[in-house]
Each structure stands twice: as C-alpha cells, then as structure tokens.
Design a protein around this motif. Structure first.
Motif, PDB file in Angstrom:
ATOM      1  N   ASP A 189       0.831  -1.208   0.000  1.00  0.00           N
ATOM      2  CA  ASP A 189       0.000   0.000   0.000  1.00  0.00           C
ATOM      3  C   ASP A 189       0.863   1.254   0.000  1.00  0.00           C
ATOM      4  N   LEU A 190       2.052   1.150   0.602  1.00  0.00           N
ATOM      5  CA  LEU A 190       2.971   2.287   0.643  1.00  0.00           C
ATOM      6  C   LEU A 190       4.398   1.763   0.536  1.00  0.00           C
ATOM      7  N   VAL A 191       5.131   2.303  -0.434  1.00  0.00           N
ATOM      8  CA  VAL A 191       6.554   2.000  -0.577  1.00  0.00           C
ATOM      9  C   VAL A 191       7.321   3.232  -0.109  1.00  0.00           C
ATOM     10  N   VAL A 192       8.098   3.062   0.949  1.00  0.00           N
ATOM     11  CA  VAL A 192       8.847   4.163   1.552  1.00  0.00           C
ATOM     12  C   VAL A 192      10.308   4.017   1.150  1.00  0.00           C
ATOM     13  N   VAL A 193      10.866   5.043   0.520  1.00  0.00           N
ATOM     14  CA  VAL A 193      12.270   5.016   0.130  1.00  0.00           C
ATOM     15  C   VAL A 193      13.025   6.024   0.985  1.00  0.00           C
ATOM     16  N   GLY A 194      13.918   5.515   1.807  1.00  0.00           N
ATOM     17  CA  GLY A 194      14.684   6.343   2.733  1.00  0.00           C
ATOM     18  C   GLY A 194      14.338   5.981   4.162  1.00  0.00           C
ATOM     19  N   GLY A 195      15.361   5.617   4.951  1.00  0.00           N
ATOM     20  CA  GLY A 195      15.114   5.132   6.307  1.00  0.00           C
ATOM     21  C   GLY A 195      15.595   6.059   7.391  1.00  0.00           C
ATOM     22  N   GLY A 196      15.581   7.379   7.134  1.00  0.00           N
ATOM     23  CA  GLY A 196      15.878   8.336   8.190  1.00  0.00           C
ATOM     24  C   GLY A 196      14.664   8.556   9.074  1.00  0.00           C
ATOM     25  N   TYR A 197      14.641   9.671   9.805  1.00  0.00           N
ATOM     26  CA  TYR A 197      13.516   9.936  10.698  1.00  0.00           C
ATOM     27  C   TYR A 197      12.200  10.028   9.933  1.00  0.00           C
ATOM     28  N   SER A 198      12.213  10.674   8.765  1.00  0.00           N
ATOM     29  CA  SER A 198      10.964  10.827   8.007  1.00  0.00           C
ATOM     30  C   SER A 198      10.489   9.481   7.480  1.00  0.00           C
ATOM     31  N   GLY A 199      11.409   8.662   6.950  1.00  0.00           N
ATOM     32  CA  GLY A 199      11.026   7.357   6.445  1.00  0.00           C
ATOM     33  C   GLY A 199      10.543   6.427   7.534  1.00  0.00           C
ATOM     34  N   MET A 200      11.207   6.454   8.692  1.00  0.00           N
ATOM     35  CA  MET A 200      10.752   5.631   9.813  1.00  0.00           C
ATOM     36  C   MET A 200       9.371   6.076  10.287  1.00  0.00           C
ATOM     37  N   ALA A 214       6.587  -1.346   2.475  1.00  0.00           N
ATOM     38  CA  ALA A 214       7.982  -1.687   2.205  1.00  0.00           C
ATOM     39  C   ALA A 214       8.827  -0.484   2.589  1.00  0.00           C
ATOM     40  N   LEU A 215       9.838  -0.701   3.437  1.00  0.00           N
ATOM     41  CA  LEU A 215      10.758   0.369   3.837  1.00  0.00           C
ATOM     42  C   LEU A 215      12.131   0.039   3.269  1.00  0.00           C
ATOM     43  N   GLY A 223      17.847   5.652  10.590  1.00  0.00           N
ATOM     44  CA  GLY A 223      18.064   6.905  11.303  1.00  0.00           C
ATOM     45  C   GLY A 223      18.617   8.026  10.462  1.00  0.00           C
ATOM     46  N   GLY A 224      19.288   7.693   9.341  1.00  0.00           N
ATOM     47  CA  GLY A 224      19.817   8.747   8.478  1.00  0.00           C
ATOM     48  C   GLY A 224      20.798   9.639   9.221  1.00  0.00           C
ATOM     49  N   ASN A 225      20.574  10.940   9.166  1.00  0.00           N
ATOM     50  CA  ASN A 225      21.439  11.871   9.882  1.00  0.00           C
ATOM     51  C   ASN A 225      21.394  11.632  11.386  1.00  0.00           C
ATOM     52  N   GLY A 226      20.327  10.997  11.854  1.00  0.00           N
ATOM     53  CA  GLY A 226      20.188  10.703  13.272  1.00  0.00           C
ATOM     54  C   GLY A 226      20.602   9.290  13.621  1.00  0.00           C
ATOM     55  N   SER A 227      21.559   8.727  12.886  1.00  0.00           N
ATOM     56  CA  SER A 227      22.088   7.400  13.178  1.00  0.00           C
ATOM     57  C   SER A 227      23.487   7.542  13.762  1.00  0.00           C
ATOM     58  N   SER A 228      24.064   6.424  14.181  1.00  0.00           N
ATOM     59  CA  SER A 228      25.424   6.449  14.715  1.00  0.00           C
ATOM     60  C   SER A 228      26.442   6.770  13.633  1.00  0.00           C
ATOM     61  N   VAL A 322       6.419   7.135  -1.142  1.00  0.00           N
ATOM     62  CA  VAL A 322       6.849   8.335  -0.425  1.00  0.00           C
ATOM     63  C   VAL A 322       8.356   8.479  -0.557  1.00  0.00           C
ATOM     64  N   ASP A 323       8.777   9.667  -0.961  1.00  0.00           N
ATOM     65  CA  ASP A 323      10.191   9.990  -1.125  1.00  0.00           C
ATOM     66  C   ASP A 323      10.707  10.568   0.184  1.00  0.00           C
ATOM     67  N   CYS A 324      11.525   9.789   0.873  1.00  0.00           N
ATOM     68  CA  CYS A 324      12.167  10.233   2.114  1.00  0.00           C
ATOM     69  C   CYS A 324      13.677  10.172   1.954  1.00  0.00           C
ATOM     70  N   THR A 325      14.149  10.350   0.726  1.00  0.00           N
ATOM     71  CA  THR A 325      15.576  10.231   0.439  1.00  0.00           C
ATOM     72  C   THR A 325      16.373  11.443   0.873  1.00  0.00           C
ATOM     73  N   GLY A 326      15.714  12.556   1.149  1.00  0.00           N
ATOM     74  CA  GLY A 326      16.423  13.783   1.476  1.00  0.00           C
ATOM     75  C   GLY A 326      16.865  14.552   0.255  1.00  0.00           C
ATOM     76  N   HIS A 327      16.992  13.897  -0.878  1.00  0.00           N
ATOM     77  CA  HIS A 327      17.430  14.534  -2.124  1.00  0.00           C
ATOM     78  C   HIS A 327      16.319  14.592  -3.171  1.00  0.00           C
ATOM     79  N   GLY A 328      15.120  14.134  -2.832  1.00  0.00           N
ATOM     80  CA  GLY A 328      14.039  14.125  -3.810  1.00  0.00           C
ATOM     81  C   GLY A 328      14.327  13.190  -4.963  1.00  0.00           C
ATOM     82  N   THR A 329      15.085  12.120  -4.706  1.00  0.00           N
ATOM     83  CA  THR A 329      15.561  11.241  -5.783  1.00  0.00           C
ATOM     84  C   THR A 329      14.421  10.527  -6.499  1.00  0.00           C
TER      85      THR A 329
END
Length: 761
Positions: A189-200, A214-215, A223-228, A322-329
């Motif tokens: 139903d939703l394919v999420v591309v990008g696993g940072g805060y917005s994608g999560m 699908a994530l 976590g993206g920028n908010g990861s280790s 949903v585009d959560c890539t940060g770059h609008g890829t």
C-alpha cells in the motif's frame, strides 16, 4: 552471396571469441566480499560512479583485511584490473593516502592500488598465475586514510572492462550471473524510500494504520542523519499544537544525545531497527539502493532497487510511494516538479571526535590534507568537531557529493595534523582520533513541489492553513561559510556559521500544511523530510530531524486514507480531511491490522501532551501583548552551557525564563533584526530575587560596536514596564542586534527572560 557468408562467419567468430573471453573472466564486486574486515561499505555515491564500494576508513591506522574466496573457470595467467582512484589527485595534493594491495593466496601483487587517476577507473594490476580453481583474495590497506575499491576483474584478456558510471550495466549483470528480470516485491500500500527519521515515521505510521509497507534503506542502519553513522542529534519540539499526538512515534526511537556529535550508543541503531521489525505490516529492506522508477503517465508504478551487498535487483510495486531520500531522488526519477536553490545552498557536514590517553600517541603526517594551522579552524572543544564542520556550499550536492565528503575529510585530517604535528603538537601529545563521519550529513538539495509551497512569510506571519498539522519549532536556520575561516580556502570553505531568523514560535510551533507533503504533478507520490514543498528559507526551520519525522507520521496516516478510499493524496485533503483530522488525534501506538478495522490503543500508549507540548510551562504573570516594542523571548535565544527553565519568580514574559549558576561558563545570546529605523531603548527583562547575581555581565552588539554593562539582578529595574534599560541606540531597519548575558563573575544566579527594543523619540 559468398561475401554475405564471409561476414556472417567473421561475426560468428567475434561473438564466439567474446563469449570465450567473458567465460574466462571473473568479476568480484568488493561489496560482496564474505568478510569486510575493517573496510566500510560506502553506498552514498552510487548515482555518481555506479556502484557501492569498500572504504578503508581507519583514521590513520591501517584497517583489517577484507577477504573472500573466488572461483575461477580454469587455471592459468590472468590479467588483473581494480576499479579505484587516487582520491586526492583532483586537488593535485602531494602523497597518495588511499593506497592498498591486492593479495591472492597470500601473494601481494606488485602494483599498489589507489595511486592513479582523479576519477574512478580500472587500474591495471599486471598479471598473476592462478594455480587452483579457487583462491583466497584480500584487500590489504596500507594507510588507514580512506583507500577505496569498487571491484576486481581477473581476465584472460588484456583489455580493461568498460568504465561507465551506469548502475549495474548489462556486462556486470552478465558477469555476476544476475537474472535480467528483477525479483518481484508487490502488494504494498505504501513503498517508503529512505530510512531516516521521516522514512521511519512514515513506515511506522502507515503500518500501524493498517497499510502493508515496504521500507527501503540504502544503509545497514536506520536513522539517516540521526544514526550512529552521522550523529546529528534530533532537534525540533514534538507533541504540541493542534495535534499533540503527532511526534509520539518519533519519541519512541529519537536519540537522547547530550552533544552533537554524540556517542555510538546514544543513537540506538539497534533500538530503531527493533521497533521497525516489531511491526508485522512492514517489510524492511536494509542495504537496498533505489535507482529506477517506473511510471505510467503521472503515476508511479514501481521502484527498482538492488541489494548493495549482492547486486540482486528487486522491483517494488505499490499503490502509493513516499520519497524520504532527502534529495528528492524518487520524485526526480518520476518526473516530479522540483526546485533547487541555485546559490546560497547549505552544505554537507562530517563531524568528528578525539580523545586523550595517558601516553603519547603518534599521528602520521598528512601532506595531502588541507594545510592548516591552529588558527585556521575553531578549536574542537569538548573533544568534538561539531555541526559547523561543513563544506560544499553551492557545490554539486548530487553529482559530486563524493568530492564534497572528501574535501571535508581533508579538512578534518588537516586540522588534526595541526593539533598533532604542527603548532598544536605540544598541547596534544596524547590526543588520538576516535571517530570521523565518513557518511556525510547533507542539509539541502532538491525540494519537490506540492500544492502548497511553504514560504518564510507564511511561517513568520503565521498564515493559517486548514491542513496545518506538523509543528515546526526550529528557527529559520540557514548556514553560510564563516568568513573568519574562509580566507585560506575561499573556493571551498569548510567551517559554517548558522544565521538564525528567530521569528518562529519556538514553543507552540508553526503548523506546516499537509499539502506540502505530496507532489503536485505525480498523483501517488508523497514526500517527507528535507525534500518537502518549501522554499529555501522555509527549509531552514522544517529540516531538523524530529520535525521531518512528524511529517512522516502524517504521511503514513494519509496513506491509510488513500488505501481505504482508493484515492490520491490530494483527495485526502479535498474530500476526506475530517477523517484525517481524527487519525491525527490518535495515540502514536494506536494500531489496526488493516484499514477496514477499528483501532486498538495499547496500555503503554503515551499520555496526551498539553496542547503546547510536554515541555510547555503554563503562562503566568505578564502577557506578551502588554510589553511594548520589539520583544524576543529567552526560548528564541541561543544558549550555551547549562541553563534551567523556571517559572517560580512571577512577572515573566512569555512561557517562563532561564537561569544559570555564576561562573558556570554559560551564555545566552539574543539576536534579532531591527524592524524600524530610529532611536531605540535596548533593555533586558529579568526576575528580581535575592539569590540573583549582583554583577551580571551584559554585552550589546550594535552598529559594529560592543557596549558592556554590569547588572545587579537583586535590584528592581526601576522602569514602569520592569525592563532594565541598557541605553539608547540609533538603529537601522534590518540591522542585526545581539544582546549577550553570561555568568562569568556574576556574583549569583543569572536570570534571562527577554530583551526589548523600544522606539523612543
């Protein structure tokens, strides 16, 4: 006729020869090594150079070998080609920091790799005798300074392979034995591309609302920028405003780092992954890079991704994306309308940290790094190179991100070399590097355009939108090169300054409209995070992690409405906003198995936060409407050191005040722009108390001059409005004025409530 058959015979022979040569060649992708050793899998630059690669990121200490076993079709003499680069050659820097060897069955080839070429290319490694149909090969790092390897080709043919930057070109797929058709992953139903805060946020929200999700994340961690890997601490207030339930999902996994960069443990990579995997409605695909989008007119049909470890391709089909890539890829590949600010863009950060031991520690000379002295960079206090280690302003953040990252590395290594081997050597004998982010923290690139393009004027003027829902509480924070440190490298400065417009309500927040979270021309595309529909200036307040995460929460709820009514994201607003309104008021942990079922609220759901958020201090005493002139509250100021919020001393402005102990090395800076030219009385507001400082230092910076004052906060200001007058100043419209209050020799607790610029005749 004879000529025709002759040509046919020649073509047949050429084809056969090519097949034989191909059959006698073995391609080994570095990322597919069975043991990466100390080498890191770097997937950031696939769109630039076509592939993931292994990076020897050892902070100046050689990393452990990456090893694997290779099967050969036959024994004999093989030509060896290694795709790599000399990563400092583009700057004509002396030395070759990325050197490494290829070892085959314990024997190192004569060629040292990573020593040729400004760009990625196949370096000729000569020939080697293969005596067995299996061999153990290893990448042996020689420096610890970011050598890199994409792939290795063993071939009976002396011709190097193609060197294009295409992703998984046909010849590579054939050499690797990959199927032409990708593995189908459908029914989402939703394919999420990008696993940072917005994608999560989007994945959790949609899954708990009854959608199959699908994530897809191109890194091994979430976590993206908010990861280790990047370690930008999570900023932006949550759980406030009209929808105080929004942000509860983010609160479940947000880091609690006390510094930026924080420690590995503070960012909780494992916790993030566990929370996502606990959702039965989410299929998580770590280490998958999305590189292709299928469309049908103005709809996305599928997204193609490949496993960055095995190169296996997958095709993800779904109803909404949903585009959560940060770059609008994904939006860009789908043909979505987008904007990218041509000048004044923010850059990429690569933070770092260092420690101190009891014994002296050596650090290699770095002639290839930026040539720096201690005066050329801000001293990394608290053993941290913080957020302002940033470069790439107005550089190609999409086509040359690797170059931006590598320049950042040269800056950091050059700074530490100055600390260890130049004018800082005596002070830093026992210092050693503990961490440098090799994964860049980008701040700005493409922004996808929605039905509402949010502007700075909308935010500052508090323009009301019916669908305003995500509270943005960060100031309009834009980064520029810091002039003090830009003189030596004006073509690419590496230290930034944050310019804050503090007109944003940092307590209640400005509600960003839902219509900024979907594409205006791709009818089934959502976006969340840095690539939403805002202007460059508005990005300055919406781009921080917790705010981006809340966007994802809203998108996830909207996706369930799309599923329930078979409608588009636009129709959620136009036809079903009342349903969306109800969904946004549900607890973050409320869940349902499918969209046609009722929600269940578990016992461990969070308590409803106050309308202004859990940190809100109820208004008491003075109303801000009763204080004349231009007023700035403490919650919109920049604080360093330990400040404690308070509300016990009545008569404060806004939502409370802040206080700090004397000589605690704390400072608060109020910075504002003058709204109207003319003479102004500048004053400060504080609460009188017997434990307050008797000699609190205050500095006003205006008209290019600094004026110092000493304030006794045990005494009443003596003015009608209870504002302590610092003096009258002739000020110009749009001029910046700062008021600094600090704790040094203050003689007691320092109280900071607000500043006032009051026009006087």
């Amino acid at each position: 006729m004879n000529r025709f058959f002759l040509l046919l015979l020649v073509a047949s022979l050429l084809f056969s020869t090519a097949n034989v040569a191909e059959a006698q060649s073995v391609l080994v992708e570095a990322e597919s090594f069975s043991d990466h050793g100390g080498w890191k899998l770097d997937t950031q630059f696939i769109t630039e150079m076509g592939s993931p690669y292994l990076l020897a990121h050892g902070l100046g200490r050689s990393v452990d070998d990456a090893v694997t076993e290779v099967s050969f079709p036959e024994t004999g003499t093989y030509h060896v080609f290694v795709r790599t680069k000399d990563w400092v050659a583009r700057w004509k820097a002396p030395g070759q920091p990325g050197k490494f060897q290829l070892i085959v069955d314990g024997q190192a080839l004569d060629t040292t790799f990573g020593t040729e070429g400004e760009q990625w290319s196949w370096q000729d490694g000569g020939t080697i005798e293969i005596d067995s149909k299996t061999a153990k090969i290893a990448l042996h790092d020689l420096t610890g300074f970011d050598g890199r390897c994409d792939a290795i080709l063993f071939s009976k043919d002396a011709t190097p392979p193609p060197n294009g930057s295409e992703i998984l070109p046909a010849w590579r797929r054939k050499m690797l034995g990959l199927d032409e058709a990708p593995t189908e992953k459908d029914g989402y139903d939703l394919v999420v591309v990008g696993g940072g805060y917005s994608g999560m946020g989007a994945a959790l929200s949609a899954a708990r609302s009854g959608c199959k999700v699908a994530l897809i994340q191109d890194r091994p961690v979430l976590g993206g920028n908010g990861s280790s890997e990047v370690r930008v601490w999570a900023m932006g207030h949550i759980r406030r405003g009209k929808y105080p339930r929004i942000g509860e999902m983010i609160e479940e996994f947000a880091d609690k780092a006390t510094k930026s960069p924080g420690t590995y443990e503070e960012f909780g990579d494992v916790k993030k992954e566990d929370i996502v995997r606990a959702e039965s409605n989410i299929d998580l695909f770590l280490n998958h890079h999305a590189f292709k989008v299928e469309t049908d007119e103005n709809r996305i049909v599928a997204v193609h991704a490949f496993d960055t470890r095995t190169s296996e391709q997958k095709r993800f089909s779904g109803t909404q994306f949903v585009d959560c890539t940060g770059h609008g890829t994904i939006g860009f590949l789908a043909g979505a309308d987008f904007e990218m600010t041509p000048e004044g863009r923010m850059g990429m950060s690569n933070m770092w940290a260092w420690g101190e031991g009891k014994e002296p520690v050596e650090f290699p000379e770095t002639p290839w790094a930026l040539e720096l002295k201690m005066e050329d960079f801000p001293y990394p206090r608290d053993h941290h190179g913080q957020w302002f280690w940033e470069s790439g302003f107005d550089k190609d953040a999409l086509g040359d991100a690797e170059g931006i990252r590598d320049w950042n590395l040269r800056a950091v290594y050059g700074a530490f070399n100055a600390m260890k081997n130049e004018d800082g050597a005596e002070q830093h004998k026992t210092a050693f590097l503990t961490w440098i982010a090799y994964i860049g923290g980008p701040r700005e690139s493409r922004r996808l355009m929605g039905d509402v393009v949010l502007t700075k004027e909308d935010i500052v003027g508090k323009r009301e939108f019916k669908d305003g829902c995500v509270p943005s509480t960060w100031s309009i924070d834009l980064h520029y090169p810091k002039k003090q440190y830009a003189k030596k490298f004006p073509e690419n400065p590496f230290i930034s300054i944050a310019v804050h417009d503090r007109s944003v309500d940092r307590s209640f927040g400005y509600p960003v409209p839902y219509r900024s979270f979907y594409s205006r021309n791709i009818e089934n595309l959502f976006m969340a995070g840095r690539c939403v529909s805002v202007t460059h200036e508005a990005l300055g307040t919406t781009r921080v992690m917790k705010t981006c995460g809340m966007m994802g929460e809203v998108v996830g709820r909207a996706a369930s409405v799309c599923k329930l009514h078979s409608c588009s994201p636009r129709e959620v607003f136009e036809k079903y906003w009342s349903e969306m309104d109800a969904l946004l008021k549900l607890p973050g942990k409320a869940h349902r198995a499918s969209v046609d079922q009722e929600f269940t609220v578990p016992a461990d759901a969070m308590e409803l936060a106050p309308e202004r958020g859990p940190e809100w201090i109820p208004r008491a005493g003075r109303s801000d409407k009763k204080l004349r002139g231009q007023v700035m509250d403490d919650q919109s100021a920049t604080m360093t050191g330990k400040w404690t919020p308070g509300s016990g001393v009545k008569g404060y402005f806004g939502f409370g005040y802040a206080y700090a102990a004397a000589d605690s090395n704390a400072k608060i800076v109020f910075e504002t722009e003058v709204r109207k030219s003319g003479k102004h009385r500048i004053g400060i507001l504080y609460g009188v108390h017997e434990n307050r400082g008797t000699s609190v230092p205050v500095v006003v910076n205006a008209n290019g001059e600094s004026t110092r004052f000493v304030v006794d906060m045990t005494k009443s200001p003596g003015s009608d409005d209870q504002v302590y007058p610092l003096g009258n100043f002739e000020l110009s419209k749009d001029q910046k004025v700062t008021v600094e209050i600090s704790t040094e020799n203050a003689g007691g607790m320092v109280h900071a409530d607000a500043i006032q610029l009051l026009p006087v005749k």
